[in-house]
Scaffold this motif. Structure first.
Motif, PDB file in Angstrom:
ATOM      1  N   ASN A 127     -50.188  42.701   0.905  1.00  8.77           N
ATOM      2  CA  ASN A 127     -50.267  43.123   2.490  1.00  8.77           C
ATOM      3  C   ASN A 127     -48.583  43.290   2.523  1.00  8.77           C
ATOM      4  O   ASN A 127     -47.909  42.278   2.631  1.00  8.77           O
ATOM      5  CB  ASN A 127     -50.552  41.549   2.884  1.00  8.77           C
ATOM      6  CG  ASN A 127     -51.022  41.648   4.232  1.00  8.77           C
ATOM      7  OD1 ASN A 127     -50.136  42.353   4.754  1.00  8.77           O
ATOM      8  ND2 ASN A 127     -51.593  40.991   5.425  1.00  8.77           N
ATOM      9  N   PHE A 128     -48.386  43.964   3.097  1.00 11.15           N
ATOM     10  CA  PHE A 128     -46.926  44.511   3.471  1.00 11.15           C
ATOM     11  C   PHE A 128     -46.973  43.329   4.893  1.00 11.15           C
ATOM     12  O   PHE A 128     -45.360  43.437   5.079  1.00 11.15           O
ATOM     13  CB  PHE A 128     -46.655  45.965   4.224  1.00 11.15           C
ATOM     14  CG  PHE A 128     -47.138  46.511   5.322  1.00 11.15           C
ATOM     15  CD1 PHE A 128     -46.890  46.192   6.787  1.00 11.15           C
ATOM     16  CD2 PHE A 128     -48.330  47.229   5.877  1.00 11.15           C
ATOM     17  CE1 PHE A 128     -47.247  46.723   7.571  1.00 11.15           C
ATOM     18  CE2 PHE A 128     -49.070  46.599   7.157  1.00 11.15           C
ATOM     19  CZ  PHE A 128     -48.582  46.631   7.895  1.00 11.15           C
ATOM     20  N   ARG A 129     -47.364  42.466   5.806  1.00  6.99           N
ATOM     21  CA  ARG A 129     -46.707  41.849   6.103  1.00  6.99           C
ATOM     22  C   ARG A 129     -46.030  40.243   5.840  1.00  6.99           C
ATOM     23  O   ARG A 129     -45.163  40.029   6.411  1.00  6.99           O
ATOM     24  CB  ARG A 129     -47.618  41.688   7.270  1.00  6.99           C
ATOM     25  CG  ARG A 129     -48.504  42.748   8.253  1.00  6.99           C
ATOM     26  CD  ARG A 129     -49.315  42.361   9.315  1.00  6.99           C
ATOM     27  NE  ARG A 129     -49.456  43.468  10.258  1.00  6.99           N
ATOM     28  CZ  ARG A 129     -50.697  43.848   9.834  1.00  6.99           C
ATOM     29  NH1 ARG A 129     -51.525  43.869   8.840  1.00  6.99           N
ATOM     30  NH2 ARG A 129     -51.106  44.837  10.656  1.00  6.99           N
ATOM     31  N   LEU A 130     -46.368  40.726   4.820  1.00  4.39           N
ATOM     32  CA  LEU A 130     -45.639  39.044   3.748  1.00  4.39           C
ATOM     33  C   LEU A 130     -44.895  38.763   3.839  1.00  4.39           C
ATOM     34  O   LEU A 130     -43.780  40.455   3.601  1.00  4.39           O
ATOM     35  CB  LEU A 130     -46.253  38.886   2.330  1.00  4.39           C
ATOM     36  CG  LEU A 130     -47.885  38.857   2.130  1.00  4.39           C
ATOM     37  CD1 LEU A 130     -48.157  38.993   0.278  1.00  4.39           C
ATOM     38  CD2 LEU A 130     -48.388  37.895   2.741  1.00  4.39           C
ATOM     39  N   LEU A 131     -43.941  38.104   3.388  1.00  5.67           N
ATOM     40  CA  LEU A 131     -41.826  37.780   3.979  1.00  5.67           C
ATOM     41  C   LEU A 131     -41.624  38.111   2.387  1.00  5.67           C
ATOM     42  O   LEU A 131     -42.267  38.211   0.914  1.00  5.67           O
ATOM     43  CB  LEU A 131     -42.446  36.737   4.121  1.00  5.67           C
ATOM     44  CG  LEU A 131     -42.726  36.045   5.889  1.00  5.67           C
ATOM     45  CD1 LEU A 131     -42.080  34.695   5.711  1.00  5.67           C
ATOM     46  CD2 LEU A 131     -41.745  37.006   6.868  1.00  5.67           C
ATOM     47  N   HIS A 173     -37.436  42.390   0.515  1.00  6.68           N
ATOM     48  CA  HIS A 173     -38.584  42.317  -0.223  1.00  6.68           C
ATOM     49  C   HIS A 173     -38.180  42.174  -1.614  1.00  6.68           C
ATOM     50  O   HIS A 173     -38.148  41.763  -2.715  1.00  6.68           O
ATOM     51  CB  HIS A 173     -39.574  42.862  -0.365  1.00  6.68           C
ATOM     52  CG  HIS A 173     -40.070  42.762   1.300  1.00  6.68           C
ATOM     53  ND1 HIS A 173     -39.729  42.522   2.650  1.00  6.68           N
ATOM     54  CD2 HIS A 173     -42.045  41.410   1.518  1.00  6.68           C
ATOM     55  CE1 HIS A 173     -40.610  42.248   3.886  1.00  6.68           C
ATOM     56  NE2 HIS A 173     -41.806  41.464   2.944  1.00  6.68           N
ATOM     57  N   ALA A 174     -37.713  43.454  -1.771  1.00  7.76           N
ATOM     58  CA  ALA A 174     -36.929  44.845  -3.389  1.00  7.76           C
ATOM     59  C   ALA A 174     -36.228  43.227  -3.803  1.00  7.76           C
ATOM     60  O   ALA A 174     -36.082  42.981  -5.002  1.00  7.76           O
ATOM     61  CB  ALA A 174     -36.738  45.882  -2.984  1.00  7.76           C
ATOM     62  N   ALA A 175     -34.939  42.783  -2.883  1.00  3.85           N
ATOM     63  CA  ALA A 175     -34.578  42.058  -3.455  1.00  3.85           C
ATOM     64  C   ALA A 175     -34.574  40.719  -3.811  1.00  3.85           C
ATOM     65  O   ALA A 175     -34.179  40.072  -5.013  1.00  3.85           O
ATOM     66  CB  ALA A 175     -33.121  41.556  -2.405  1.00  3.85           C
ATOM     67  N   ALA A 176     -35.840  39.719  -3.387  1.00  2.54           N
ATOM     68  CA  ALA A 176     -36.249  38.887  -3.430  1.00  2.54           C
ATOM     69  C   ALA A 176     -37.229  38.890  -5.177  1.00  2.54           C
ATOM     70  O   ALA A 176     -37.019  37.888  -5.592  1.00  2.54           O
ATOM     71  CB  ALA A 176     -37.194  38.250  -2.967  1.00  2.54           C
ATOM     72  N   VAL A 177     -37.957  40.125  -4.980  1.00  8.12           N
ATOM     73  CA  VAL A 177     -38.222  40.491  -6.680  1.00  8.12           C
ATOM     74  C   VAL A 177     -37.558  40.695  -7.538  1.00  8.12           C
ATOM     75  O   VAL A 177     -38.318  39.973  -8.783  1.00  8.12           O
ATOM     76  CB  VAL A 177     -39.413  41.641  -6.317  1.00  8.12           C
ATOM     77  CG1 VAL A 177     -39.540  41.979  -7.536  1.00  8.12           C
ATOM     78  CG2 VAL A 177     -40.545  41.386  -5.262  1.00  8.12           C
ATOM     79  N   LYS A 207     -40.990  31.537   7.736  1.00  9.39           N
ATOM     80  CA  LYS A 207     -40.880  31.054   6.560  1.00  9.39           C
ATOM     81  C   LYS A 207     -42.376  31.540   6.195  1.00  9.39           C
ATOM     82  O   LYS A 207     -42.417  31.410   4.867  1.00  9.39           O
ATOM     83  CB  LYS A 207     -41.097  29.798   6.286  1.00  9.39           C
ATOM     84  CG  LYS A 207     -39.904  29.421   7.347  1.00  9.39           C
ATOM     85  CD  LYS A 207     -39.699  27.788   7.446  1.00  9.39           C
ATOM     86  CE  LYS A 207     -37.887  27.008   7.011  1.00  9.39           C
ATOM     87  NZ  LYS A 207     -37.117  27.254   5.860  1.00  9.39           N
ATOM     88  N   ILE A 208     -43.526  32.305   7.542  1.00  7.87           N
ATOM     89  CA  ILE A 208     -44.398  32.672   7.426  1.00  7.87           C
ATOM     90  C   ILE A 208     -44.281  34.083   7.679  1.00  7.87           C
ATOM     91  O   ILE A 208     -43.943  34.253   8.751  1.00  7.87           O
ATOM     92  CB  ILE A 208     -45.249  31.509   7.620  1.00  7.87           C
ATOM     93  CG1 ILE A 208     -45.495  31.193   9.306  1.00  7.87           C
ATOM     94  CG2 ILE A 208     -45.286  30.230   6.878  1.00  7.87           C
ATOM     95  CD1 ILE A 208     -46.244  30.715   9.804  1.00  7.87           C
ATOM     96  N   ALA A 209     -45.684  34.904   7.469  1.00 10.66           N
ATOM     97  CA  ALA A 209     -45.928  35.657   7.842  1.00 10.66           C
ATOM     98  C   ALA A 209     -46.281  35.995   9.727  1.00 10.66           C
ATOM     99  O   ALA A 209     -47.131  34.768   9.755  1.00 10.66           O
ATOM    100  CB  ALA A 209     -47.088  36.666   6.966  1.00 10.66           C
ATOM    101  N   ARG A 210     -46.126  36.601  10.258  1.00  6.36           N
ATOM    102  CA  ARG A 210     -46.131  36.750  11.379  1.00  6.36           C
ATOM    103  C   ARG A 210     -48.175  36.663  12.057  1.00  6.36           C
ATOM    104  O   ARG A 210     -48.347  35.477  13.126  1.00  6.36           O
ATOM    105  CB  ARG A 210     -45.518  37.745  12.443  1.00  6.36           C
ATOM    106  CG  ARG A 210     -46.259  37.911  13.860  1.00  6.36           C
ATOM    107  CD  ARG A 210     -46.008  39.089  14.803  1.00  6.36           C
ATOM    108  NE  ARG A 210     -45.477  38.956  15.732  1.00  6.36           N
ATOM    109  CZ  ARG A 210     -44.999  40.237  16.633  1.00  6.36           C
ATOM    110  NH1 ARG A 210     -45.038  41.598  16.360  1.00  6.36           N
ATOM    111  NH2 ARG A 210     -45.490  40.005  17.808  1.00  6.36           N
TER     112      ARG A 210
END
Length: 546
Positions: free
Chosen positions: A104-108, A133-137, A500-503
């Motif tokens: 889901n693209f809305r995830l953090l 997101h790329a950096a976190a992965v 900390k969480i998705a909207r």
């Protein structure tokens, strides 16, 4: 005959199967290229891709991924807004016998990083709008072998469109697959809120495609057209796979923002015949003034799922759109294949035949049973857990034997939903075995949110519950207890939690109590919290504020 099949014991009165091979789902695109090569298969804004072009681009992307080491059984994580590259990536992964793992693209960022680890992803395709997101992965353990960017941006070793162009002349053979070979990790969540990968297989999904066409959209052909109003990562992706199997085109909204007026313009322009959505979006479509200013007479199936729909909203939809609405009940683990309530059974008037509150009857080829805690079938009208068996049930959760043990009993998949069945086989959902609630069609798991709230230094205890809401179906309320001598405001907690969480998981209200109601065992039953909210007049106040 393979050695494994040769060694397999024959069932009594039958034979051991000579083969378990099935059609690779990527063959759908090749079929369409042959039969409907010059017909549009995908439309986004002013651009359209014909099926012959789609087949070529899917093959090119598959070739590029193969050259980078992706093969059968490898997981390809995809984090993207709806676009052509995301759609093509699904079939490219299938073509290689690899596993498509959409998010889901809305995830953090940290949530997507967890999915990368949990799935064991070897490749990561990430939309250019999500560098964090790329950096976190990239720092996940283990991390994918490589990251490719979708669209403009400044990260990744390559861009997906460029890789397709470089391999434009490449033709990759479609991998041979068997019934139980995985094709899709459909991330869902358990009652703990920890994401689990439901393993969908080529054989299972072949049945799902057939079942959806049979029960949800009978008579669908290449002349139909489907509008996408939800992320392709989950239910909408399954729906568009089904639509593709008939050679019909998929039409995207111009952006991820849901614009009702634009949706109706596209319905009129492309003569849209079917839409997959959730009750919240359907309510918006019905109540917007655009419903009276655009031609939507082409609509034949407006399919809603993911949450209950209020009866008054059903009647309003029938009044505005006609008898075109279809309801189904089904979890990601069963890819929507549990029950169906077709258009003919959506009665616009209340009465003895209206079957108010039902989610329909068993899907073709599927069996539903209401069971007690010991797995015994209960009589008609008696509440129990809704359980299901049939070809649409997933293979199991990836690398999660504990969850599999809890979710299956004597071959039945346990949905975790409570309900009853009447004498004619119509199913009624009466509650949930877990504390999960559904807001805007999205499953929300309180424990995940509670754990994040408890990281705030001023909070000692918290309980998050879902309460009814006329717009979203349900909304979250966080009831907090501050640490001794500490204070926190509603605005402060909302700001703290936003990172900390998705909207869509954000509670709509934060309340502060001296203590939470507890059972004799020291636990905090959510039903007691809801009872206290009602007793204190909080729910009445919120209803008055709307």
């Amino acid at each position: 005959m393979t050695e494994a099949l040769a060694d397999q014991a024959a069932p009594r009165g039958g034979v051991a199967p000579a083969t378990r091979r099935v059609m690779n789902l990527a063959h759908i695109v090749t079929q369409n290229a042959r039969r409907f090569g010059q017909r549009p298969g995908f439309v986004w804004g002013d651009r359209q891709w014909k099926w012959a072009e789609i087949d070529a681009q899917v093959s090119a992307l598959a070739a590029a991924l193969a050259a980078r080491g992706i093969g059968k059984g490898d997981r390809v994580l995809v984090h993207s807004k709806n676009c052509e590259a995301m759609f093509f990536s699904m079939f490219a992964a299938f073509r290689l016998g690899a596993v498509w793992v959409p998010t889901n693209f809305r995830l953090l960022p940290d949530e997507v990083a967890y999915l990368a680890t949990a799935s064991g992803a070897k490749a990561f395709l990430c939309h250019g709008d999500f560098p964090e997101h790329a950096a976190a992965v990239a720092v996940a353990e283990p991390a994918p072998a490589f990251t490719w960017r979708i669209g403009a941006g400044a990260f990744g070793e390559a861009e997906v469109g460029e890789m397709i162009a470089r391999n434009a002349s490449a033709r990759v053979a479609i991998a041979a697959v068997e019934h139980d070979d995985p094709c899709w990790f459909f991330f869902t969540s358990g009652t703990t809120g920890r994401s689990k990968a439901a393993v969908l297989t080529h054989g299972q999904m072949g049945f799902v495609v057939t079942n959806h066409l049979c029960d949800l959209m009978p008579g669908t052909t290449e002349a139909d057209a489907s509008l996408v109003v939800a992320p392709l990562s989950h239910g909408a992706g399954v729906h568009q796979l089904v639509i593709s199997a008939r050679g019909a085109p998929t039409i995207l909204l111009p952006s991820e923002r849901f614009d009702v007026d634009e949706a109706y313009r596209l319905i009129a322009r492309h003569r849209i015949t079917n839409i997959f959505t959730v009750p919240t979006i359907l309510k918006m479509l019905v109540e917007h003034p655009a419903v009276d200013t655009h031609d939507h007479s082409s609509l034949r199936y407006v399919i809603y799922a993911g949450a209950p729909m209020y009866r008054e909203d059903q009647k309003a939809a029938l009044a505005k759109l006609g008898k075109v609405i279809v309801q189904y009940f089904g979890l990601g683990e069963v890819t929507g294949n549990i029950t169906v309530l077709p258009p003919a059974l959506h009665d616009p008037e209340d009465g003895p035949n209206a079957r108010i509150g039902t989610c329909g009857f068993e899907r073709t080829g599927m069996q539903v049973q209401i069971q007690d805690d010991q797995g015994r079938e209960v009589p008609a009208g008696e509440q129990g857990e809704i359980c299901v068996v049939g070809p649409a049930v997933f293979a199991g959760y990836y690398d999660n034997p504990e969850a599999n043990a809890k979710s299956f009993r004597d071959g039945w998949f346990r949905t975790g939903d409570l309900g009853h069945m009447d004498e004619q086989g119509f199913v009624y959902i009466t509650g949930r075995a877990s504390d999960m609630y559904i807001s805007g069609g999205s499953n929300i798991y309180p424990r995940e949110i509670e754990e994040k709230i408890l990281t705030h230094p001023a909070i000692a205890e918290v309980a998050v519950v879902g309460v009814p809401d006329p717009v979203w179906g349900e909304i979250g309320i966080a009831v907090c207890v501050a640490c001794s001598g500490a204070q926190a405001s509603e605005a402060e907690l909302a700001e703290f939690l936003s990172a900390k969480i998705a909207r869509y998981k954000m509670p709509k209200r934060f309340l502060f109590w001296e203590a939470l109601p507890k059972s004799g065992y020291g636990k905090v039953p959510k039903r007691l919290v809801k009872d206290e909210l009602e007793a204190r007049g909080e729910l009445a106040r919120m209803r008055g504020e709307r």
